[in-house]
Write a protein that holds these residues in place. Structure first.
Motif, short mmCIF file in Angstrom:
data_model
loop_
_atom_site.label_atom_id
_atom_site.label_comp_id
_atom_site.label_asym_id
_atom_site.label_seq_id
_atom_site.Cartn_x
_atom_site.Cartn_y
_atom_site.Cartn_z
N TRP A 36 0.74 -1.13 0.19
CA TRP A 36 0.01 -0.21 -0.03
C TRP A 36 0.76 1.36 -0.15
O TRP A 36 1.96 1.20 0.62
CB TRP A 36 -0.89 -0.10 1.19
N ARG A 38 0.58 5.92 -0.30
CA ARG A 38 -0.43 6.82 -0.13
C ARG A 38 0.50 8.21 -0.62
O ARG A 38 1.78 8.25 -0.73
CB ARG A 38 -0.72 7.14 1.22
N ARG A 45 4.51 10.48 -3.60
CA ARG A 45 3.71 9.06 -3.15
C ARG A 45 4.77 8.34 -2.28
O ARG A 45 5.91 8.24 -2.64
CB ARG A 45 3.33 8.10 -4.21
N ASP A 90 -2.45 11.46 8.19
CA ASP A 90 -2.82 10.19 7.40
C ASP A 90 -3.72 10.54 6.05
O ASP A 90 -4.14 9.68 5.61
CB ASP A 90 -3.43 9.21 8.23
N ALA A 92 -4.78 11.26 2.59
CA ALA A 92 -4.06 10.97 1.44
C ALA A 92 -4.99 10.21 0.64
O ALA A 92 -5.97 9.67 1.13
CB ALA A 92 -2.66 10.53 1.93
N TYR A 94 -4.98 6.40 -1.21
CA TYR A 94 -4.12 5.28 -0.93
C TYR A 94 -4.37 4.29 -1.99
O TYR A 94 -5.24 4.16 -2.60
CB TYR A 94 -4.89 4.61 0.43
N GLY A 108 -7.05 4.69 -6.68
CA GLY A 108 -6.71 5.02 -5.33
C GLY A 108 -8.17 5.30 -4.62
O GLY A 108 -9.20 5.16 -5.28
N GLN A 110 -9.52 7.88 -1.53
CA GLN A 110 -9.43 9.08 -0.82
C GLN A 110 -9.62 8.78 0.84
O GLN A 110 -10.75 8.26 1.14
CB GLN A 110 -10.12 10.24 -1.20
#
Length: 115
Positions: A36, A38, A45, A90, A92, A94, A108, A110
């Motif tokens: 994973w 983000r 990233r 946190d 971001a 992902y 991704g 959100q």
């Protein structure tokens, strides 16, 4: 053609939890380590977590250790990220991907942590 479809994001208050899922098509995830990442606004990233093909943890970013848990279900070709004790930092988008060789990114999901 490999496709990653991430889901499970949303708006959560600080201290809350979210569980992300990534369904993979065009690739048998059982053969590969997965990860994973983000990307926060105006930042590059970054790697969040990685897991071996057999389910062993390869890496957690220091910022998420003790709060996030990566897992996988090879039978469902799916990778998960359980996020607890969420913080505003946190926030971001992902993404999931292979850990060893990056493939084209999916859309991704959100994650926004805000009161």
């Amino acid at each position: 053609q490999v496709q990653f479809v991430e889901s499970g994001g949303g708006l959560v208050q600080p201290g809350g939890s979210l569980g992300l899922s990534c369904v993979v098509s065009g690739l048998g995830v059982s053969n590969y380590p997965m990860s994973w990442y983000r990307q926060a606004p105006w930042k590059e990233r970054e790697l969040v977590a990685a897991i071996s093909s057999g389910g062993s943890i390869l890496k957690y970013a220091d910022a998420v250790k003790g709060r996030f848990t990566i897992s996988r279900d090879n039978a469902k070709n799916t990778v998960f990220l359980q996020m607890n004790s969420l913080k505003p930092e946190d926030t971001a988008v992902y993404y999931c991907n292979r850990y060893d060789v990056l493939r084209p990114w999916g859309p991704g999901t959100q994650v926004t942590v805000s009161s």
